[in-house]
Design a protein around this motif. Structure first.
Motif, PDB file in Angstrom:
ATOM      1  N   ARG A   6       0.829  -1.205   0.000  1.00 32.46           N
ATOM      2  CA  ARG A   6       0.000   0.000   0.000  1.00 32.46           C
ATOM      3  C   ARG A   6       0.866   1.260   0.000  1.00 32.46           C
ATOM      4  NH1 ARG A   6      -4.903  -1.376   4.177  1.00 32.46           N
ATOM      5  NH2 ARG A   6      -5.831  -2.983   2.876  1.00 32.46           N
ATOM      6  N   ALA A   7       1.926   1.233   0.777  1.00 33.63           N
ATOM      7  CA  ALA A   7       2.832   2.378   0.821  1.00 33.63           C
ATOM      8  C   ALA A   7       3.503   2.592  -0.532  1.00 33.63           C
ATOM      9  CB  ALA A   7       3.887   2.183   1.912  1.00 33.63           C
ATOM     10  N   ALA A  10       0.835   4.020  -2.895  1.00 31.27           N
ATOM     11  CA  ALA A  10       0.553   5.410  -2.525  1.00 31.27           C
ATOM     12  C   ALA A  10       1.690   6.338  -2.955  1.00 31.27           C
ATOM     13  CB  ALA A  10       0.320   5.518  -1.026  1.00 31.27           C
ATOM     14  N   SER A  11       2.932   5.885  -2.789  1.00 27.22           N
ATOM     15  CA  SER A  11       4.049   6.737  -3.208  1.00 27.22           C
ATOM     16  C   SER A  11       4.111   6.865  -4.730  1.00 27.22           C
ATOM     17  CB  SER A  11       5.376   6.207  -2.645  1.00 27.22           C
ATOM     18  OG  SER A  11       5.661   4.933  -3.163  1.00 27.22           O
ATOM     19  N   VAL A  13       1.524   6.793  -6.774  1.00 29.75           N
ATOM     20  CA  VAL A  13       0.427   7.697  -7.135  1.00 29.75           C
ATOM     21  C   VAL A  13       0.816   9.137  -6.806  1.00 29.75           C
ATOM     22  CG1 VAL A  13      -1.946   8.356  -6.566  1.00 29.75           C
ATOM     23  CG2 VAL A  13      -1.383   5.955  -6.964  1.00 29.75           C
ATOM     24  N   ALA A  14       1.423   9.346  -5.661  1.00 33.87           N
ATOM     25  CA  ALA A  14       1.832  10.700  -5.272  1.00 33.87           C
ATOM     26  C   ALA A  14       2.877  11.255  -6.239  1.00 33.87           C
ATOM     27  CB  ALA A  14       2.374  10.698  -3.845  1.00 33.87           C
TER      28      ALA A  14
END
Length: 144
Positions: A6-7, A10-11, A13-14
């Motif tokens: 997930r991390a 998320a990174s 996508v960011a």
């Protein structure tokens, strides 16, 4: 393990959003520069666009558009006798004129003749000069 995945997602996508925003701002800025450049061109350059590398005398096509009726036919006879012609002029001027003179249509036996460096004496029918630029381009009207 799920936390790490997930991390990672998320990174990614960011980072994608950050890069997208940066490039979006750059693109909008470049579009503004392009708009300023285009706004600085005159009307003829905008209307002729890519034809600037083919057209020797813009007045000739403007005159043809003014003289030949919108429902009329014309033929463009290219030749090597145009002062200031590029290596593309004789080969492609008829195609550009077809676009520029719309809705007028080219026809092989048309009474209107755009002589773009041709020899008017070599035409199969006698023609009257309607307009001449003095540098090898003329508009003729064939007579029967």
């Amino acid at each position: 393990m799920r936390r790490l995945a997930r991390a990672g997602v998320a990174s990614c996508v960011a980072l994608a959003i950050a890069f997208g925003l940066v490039y979006f701002v750059r693109t909008v800025d470049e579009l503004g520069d392009d708009a300023e450049t285009h706004a600085a061109t005159n009307y003829d350059d905008r209307e002729f666009a890519g034809g600037n590398s083919l057209v020797v005398d813009k007045r000739a096509l403007y005159e043809a558009r003014a003289v030949i009726p919108e429902d009329g036919d014309y033929r463009l006879v290219p030749g090597p006798r145009v002062e200031g012609a590029t290596e593309l002029t004789e080969q492609y001027i008829d195609q550009y004129a077809r676009y520029f003179l719309m809705p007028r249509r080219p026809a092989p036996d048309a009474e209107w003749i755009i002589c773009y460096g041709c020899d008017p004496a070599g035409l199969e029918r006698p023609a009257t000069v309607v307009w001449d630029n003095g540098a090898g381009i003329s508009i003729l009207e064939a007579s029967d």
